[in-house]
Design a protein around this motif. Structure first.
Motif, short mmCIF file in Angstrom:
data_model
loop_
_atom_site.label_atom_id
_atom_site.label_comp_id
_atom_site.label_asym_id
_atom_site.label_seq_id
_atom_site.Cartn_x
_atom_site.Cartn_y
_atom_site.Cartn_z
N PRO A 126 0.82 -1.21 0.00
CA PRO A 126 0.00 0.00 0.00
C PRO A 126 0.86 1.26 0.00
O PRO A 126 1.86 1.34 0.71
N ASN A 127 0.49 2.22 -0.83
CA ASN A 127 1.12 3.54 -0.82
C ASN A 127 0.44 4.37 0.27
O ASN A 127 -0.73 4.70 0.17
N ARG A 128 1.22 4.70 1.30
CA ARG A 128 0.61 5.32 2.48
C ARG A 128 -0.11 6.62 2.16
O ARG A 128 -1.22 6.86 2.67
N SER A 129 0.48 7.45 1.31
CA SER A 129 -0.15 8.74 1.01
C SER A 129 -1.45 8.54 0.24
O SER A 129 -2.44 9.26 0.48
N GLU A 130 -1.48 7.55 -0.66
CA GLU A 130 -2.71 7.28 -1.41
C GLU A 130 -3.79 6.72 -0.50
O GLU A 130 -4.97 7.07 -0.64
N VAL A 131 -3.39 5.84 0.43
CA VAL A 131 -4.35 5.28 1.38
C VAL A 131 -4.91 6.39 2.27
O VAL A 131 -6.13 6.47 2.49
N ASP A 132 -4.02 7.26 2.74
CA ASP A 132 -4.47 8.37 3.59
C ASP A 132 -5.44 9.28 2.84
O ASP A 132 -6.43 9.75 3.41
N GLU A 133 -5.17 9.51 1.55
CA GLU A 133 -6.03 10.38 0.75
C GLU A 133 -7.43 9.78 0.61
O GLU A 133 -8.44 10.49 0.76
N VAL A 134 -7.49 8.48 0.33
CA VAL A 134 -8.79 7.83 0.16
C VAL A 134 -9.58 7.85 1.47
O VAL A 134 -10.77 8.14 1.48
N ILE A 135 -8.90 7.54 2.58
CA ILE A 135 -9.58 7.54 3.88
C ILE A 135 -10.08 8.94 4.23
O ILE A 135 -11.17 9.12 4.78
N GLU A 136 -9.28 9.96 3.87
CA GLU A 136 -9.71 11.34 4.12
C GLU A 136 -10.89 11.70 3.23
O GLU A 136 -11.83 12.37 3.66
N ARG A 137 -10.85 11.24 1.99
CA ARG A 137 -11.94 11.53 1.05
C ARG A 137 -13.28 11.00 1.55
O ARG A 137 -14.32 11.64 1.33
N VAL A 138 -13.26 9.85 2.21
CA VAL A 138 -14.52 9.27 2.69
C VAL A 138 -14.87 9.75 4.10
O VAL A 138 -15.82 9.28 4.71
N GLY A 139 -14.07 10.70 4.60
CA GLY A 139 -14.40 11.34 5.87
C GLY A 139 -14.08 10.54 7.11
O GLY A 139 -14.74 10.70 8.14
N LEU A 140 -13.06 9.67 7.05
CA LEU A 140 -12.76 8.80 8.19
C LEU A 140 -11.33 9.00 8.72
O LEU A 140 -10.80 8.12 9.40
N ALA A 141 -10.73 10.15 8.42
CA ALA A 141 -9.35 10.39 8.85
C ALA A 141 -9.19 10.26 10.36
O ALA A 141 -8.17 9.77 10.85
N SER A 142 -10.21 10.66 11.10
CA SER A 142 -10.12 10.62 12.57
C SER A 142 -10.48 9.24 13.14
O SER A 142 -10.35 9.01 14.34
N ARG A 143 -10.93 8.32 12.27
CA ARG A 143 -11.36 7.00 12.75
C ARG A 143 -10.48 5.89 12.19
O ARG A 143 -10.85 4.71 12.26
N ARG A 144 -9.33 6.23 11.67
CA ARG A 144 -8.50 5.26 10.94
C ARG A 144 -8.05 4.08 11.78
O ARG A 144 -7.80 3.00 11.26
N ASN A 145 -7.99 4.25 13.11
CA ASN A 145 -7.55 3.16 13.98
C ASN A 145 -8.70 2.42 14.65
O ASN A 145 -8.49 1.52 15.46
N ASN A 146 -9.94 2.83 14.31
CA ASN A 146 -11.11 2.17 14.89
C ASN A 146 -11.43 0.87 14.15
O ASN A 146 -11.18 0.74 12.95
N ARG A 147 -12.02 -0.07 14.88
CA ARG A 147 -12.49 -1.31 14.27
C ARG A 147 -13.96 -1.15 13.89
O ARG A 147 -14.65 -0.26 14.41
N PRO A 148 -14.47 -2.02 13.00
CA PRO A 148 -15.86 -1.89 12.54
C PRO A 148 -16.89 -1.80 13.66
O PRO A 148 -17.86 -1.04 13.54
N GLY A 149 -16.68 -2.56 14.74
CA GLY A 149 -17.64 -2.54 15.84
C GLY A 149 -17.75 -1.20 16.54
O GLY A 149 -18.71 -0.94 17.28
N GLU A 150 -16.78 -0.32 16.30
CA GLU A 150 -16.77 1.01 16.91
C GLU A 150 -17.30 2.08 15.96
O GLU A 150 -17.27 3.26 16.27
N LEU A 151 -17.80 1.65 14.80
CA LEU A 151 -18.28 2.58 13.79
C LEU A 151 -19.78 2.41 13.55
O LEU A 151 -20.33 1.34 13.75
N SER A 152 -20.42 3.49 13.10
CA SER A 152 -21.83 3.41 12.71
C SER A 152 -21.94 2.67 11.38
O SER A 152 -20.94 2.43 10.68
#
Length: 264
Positions: A126-152
């Protein structure tokens, strides 16, 4: 893998006279009956129709999840017909993203690991900057270390969309991607898919039963009895609902869903 994709192919998905027959001679059912359609690169297409019209079969054949009985399916310029199961699996992994009604996340993995799973399965770092960009695009930058059970539910579907986008696929197939979400969250997810077409030039094909969801697409294809019987460019929820009613998709007026404007 057999076949070389053409970088100039305008149509990312192309079906030519595709038929899919289930059952034997006595209980023969044509789930798809001679479907021919091309889906342009960088477009958002919704597929609708009454129950049993062939929507899921259309998606499965277009995505190489099921083989048609006859006809040709080209995906990103590659004819799926001659490919073996291993080659089909590789093609799906490299060139197709999937977003389903069920989020299909691994509960033990956090957001980043779920998003990058397809890359790791393909043996790609994985290209870290590209992964970070995609996660930011979907609005989850602050939840990147959360597991599915901790998400809506909506956040989990955003993870699934990021996972589909991160491989930069030729096309993303969605099967009722907002079916398990409330109205507000569904609108957010659909807006996100719409933006992916605009900022990433992504191609999206989405099966849905919801006129409001279909209204986010550039074009709606209507299936009935295994055939494409109608198409609607620049759809609105009201126009989609009206077309579906004409197809008899909702039986009588009492069972027809209301759009956001209260029109059945």
């Amino acid at each position: 893998m057999n076949g070389t994709p053409s970088p100039y192919a305008h149509e990312v998905v192309k079906l030519d006279s595709v038929r899919k027959i289930y059952g034997g001679s006595k209980n023969r059912v044509a789930a798809l009956d001679g479907v021919s359609i091309g889906l342009p690169r960088g477009s958002f297409t919704a597929v609708m129709g009454p129950s049993g019209s062939g929507k899921s079969t259309f998606l499965h054949c277009a995505a190489g999840l099921d083989r048609p009985t006859s006809g040709t399916v080209l995906l990103d310029g590659v004819d799926l017909g001659p490919l073996g199961e291993k080659e089909l699996t590789e093609l799906r992994r490299e060139r197709i993203g999937f977003v389903f009604q069920a989020f299909n996340l691994l509960p033990a993995l956090n957001v980043v690991d779920n998003v990058t799973l397809p890359l790791r399965l393909a043996g790609r770092r994985p290209n870290r900057s590209e992964v970070d960009e995609v996660i930011e695009r979907v609005g989850l930058a602050s939840r990147r270390n959360n597991r599915p059970g901790e998400l809506s539910g909506g956040q989990q579907q955003r993870v699934a969309i990021a996972r589909a986008l991160v491989t930069k696929p030729a096309v993303i197939f969605g099967d009722e991607p907002t079916g398990a979400l409330d109205t507000y969250t569904a609108r957010e997810v659909l807006t996100l898919l719409r933006e992916a077409v605009q900022w990433a030039g992504q191609t999206i094909v989405m099966v849905t039963h919801d006129p409001v969801a279909a209204a986010h697409a550039d074009r709606v294809l209507f299936l009935a009895d295994g055939r494409i019987v109608s198409a609607l460019e620049r759809p609105t929820a009201d126009l989609v609902a009206e077309r579906m009613t004409h197809l008899g998709a909702w039986g009588n007026e009492s069972t027809a869903p209301r759009t956001s404007h209260g029109v059945r």
